[in-house]
Design a protein around this motif. Structure first.
Motif, mmCIF file in Angstrom:
data_model
loop_
_atom_site.group_PDB
_atom_site.id
_atom_site.type_symbol
_atom_site.label_atom_id
_atom_site.label_comp_id
_atom_site.label_asym_id
_atom_site.label_seq_id
_atom_site.Cartn_x
_atom_site.Cartn_y
_atom_site.Cartn_z
ATOM 1 N N GLN A 2 0.850 -1.186 0.000
ATOM 2 C CA GLN A 2 0.000 0.000 0.000
ATOM 3 C C GLN A 2 0.888 1.239 0.000
ATOM 4 O O GLN A 2 1.890 1.289 0.696
ATOM 5 C CB GLN A 2 -0.877 0.000 1.260
ATOM 6 N N ASN A 5 0.519 7.493 -1.609
ATOM 7 C CA ASN A 5 0.297 8.403 -2.716
ATOM 8 C C ASN A 5 -0.967 7.981 -3.476
ATOM 9 O O ASN A 5 -0.982 6.985 -4.190
ATOM 10 C CB ASN A 5 1.521 8.375 -3.635
ATOM 11 N N ARG A 6 -2.043 8.738 -3.355
ATOM 12 C CA ARG A 6 -3.322 8.422 -4.001
ATOM 13 C C ARG A 6 -3.226 8.573 -5.521
ATOM 14 O O ARG A 6 -3.904 7.867 -6.247
ATOM 15 C CB ARG A 6 -4.421 9.356 -3.477
ATOM 16 N N VAL A 7 -2.400 9.469 -5.968
ATOM 17 C CA VAL A 7 -2.272 9.679 -7.409
ATOM 18 C C VAL A 7 -1.725 8.407 -8.069
ATOM 19 O O VAL A 7 -2.225 7.958 -9.096
ATOM 20 C CB VAL A 7 -1.350 10.892 -7.705
ATOM 21 N N ASP A 9 -1.915 5.315 -6.846
ATOM 22 C CA ASP A 9 -2.952 4.281 -6.743
ATOM 23 C C ASP A 9 -4.025 4.481 -7.814
ATOM 24 O O ASP A 9 -4.464 3.522 -8.449
ATOM 25 C CB ASP A 9 -3.601 4.308 -5.364
ATOM 26 N N ASP A 10 -4.436 5.717 -8.015
ATOM 27 C CA ASP A 10 -5.440 6.001 -9.035
ATOM 28 C C ASP A 10 -4.906 5.688 -10.436
ATOM 29 O O ASP A 10 -5.631 5.177 -11.291
ATOM 30 C CB ASP A 10 -5.889 7.464 -8.960
ATOM 31 N N PHE A 11 -3.643 5.992 -10.664
ATOM 32 C CA PHE A 11 -3.030 5.712 -11.957
ATOM 33 C C PHE A 11 -2.986 4.197 -12.218
ATOM 34 O O PHE A 11 -3.288 3.732 -13.318
ATOM 35 C CB PHE A 11 -1.615 6.306 -12.017
ATOM 36 N N LYS A 13 -5.011 1.930 -10.941
ATOM 37 C CA LYS A 13 -6.382 1.487 -11.193
ATOM 38 C C LYS A 13 -6.811 1.845 -12.619
ATOM 39 O O LYS A 13 -7.461 1.058 -13.311
ATOM 40 C CB LYS A 13 -7.340 2.125 -10.194
ATOM 41 N N PHE A 14 -6.436 3.041 -13.051
ATOM 42 C CA PHE A 14 -6.756 3.479 -14.404
ATOM 43 C C PHE A 14 -6.106 2.562 -15.441
ATOM 44 O O PHE A 14 -6.739 2.158 -16.419
ATOM 45 C CB PHE A 14 -6.302 4.932 -14.609
ATOM 46 N N ASN A 16 -5.110 -0.562 -15.036
ATOM 47 C CA ASN A 16 -5.746 -1.882 -14.991
ATOM 48 C C ASN A 16 -7.073 -1.863 -15.756
ATOM 49 O O ASN A 16 -7.393 -2.796 -16.495
ATOM 50 C CB ASN A 16 -5.979 -2.325 -13.556
#
Length: 88
Positions: A2, A5-7, A9-11, A13-14, A16
Motif C-alpha cells: 500500500q 500516494n493516491r495519485v 494508486d489512481d493511476f 487502477k486506471f 488496470n
C-alpha cells in the motif's frame, strides 16, 4: 504494498481498467473478423468436411457397385458367347 500516494494508486487502477478495456476490444475485433471471414467463405460455395466425406463415401460405393456390375456383365457376355464348332 500500500502506498500513501493516491495519485499513484489512481493511476494503477486506471491502467488496470484500460488493460481490461483493450483486452475486451481485442476479443470483439477477433469475433467480428471471424464472422466476416465466415460470411465471405460462405459465399464461395465451399462445403463442410462432413458434406465432403459423405459425397466421398457415396462415390466410393458407386465405384464399387460399377465394378461389380462390370464383372457381372463380363461374366454374362462370356457365357453368351457362342462356342466355336470344332473343325472337321
Amino acid at each position: 504494498m500500500q502506498t500513501e500516494n493516491r495519485v499513484f494508486d489512481d493511476f494503477v487502477k486506471f491502467m488496470n481498467g484500460a488493460a481490461g478495456t483493450l483486452a475486451g476490444m481485442g476479443r470483439e475485433a477477433e469475433a467480428a473478423t471471424r464472422q466476416r471471414a465466415r460470411e465471405w467463405i460462405g459465399g464461395l460455395d465451399f462445403v463442410s468436411r462432413e458434406e465432403f466425406e459423405a459425397v466421398k463415401a457415396m462415390a466410393a460405393a458407386a465405384r464399387d457397385e460399377a465394378d461389380a456390375l462390370k464383372a457381372r456383365l463380363d461374366a454374362l457376355e462370356k457365357a453368351a458367347k457362342p462356342k466355336a464348332a470344332p473343325k472337321a
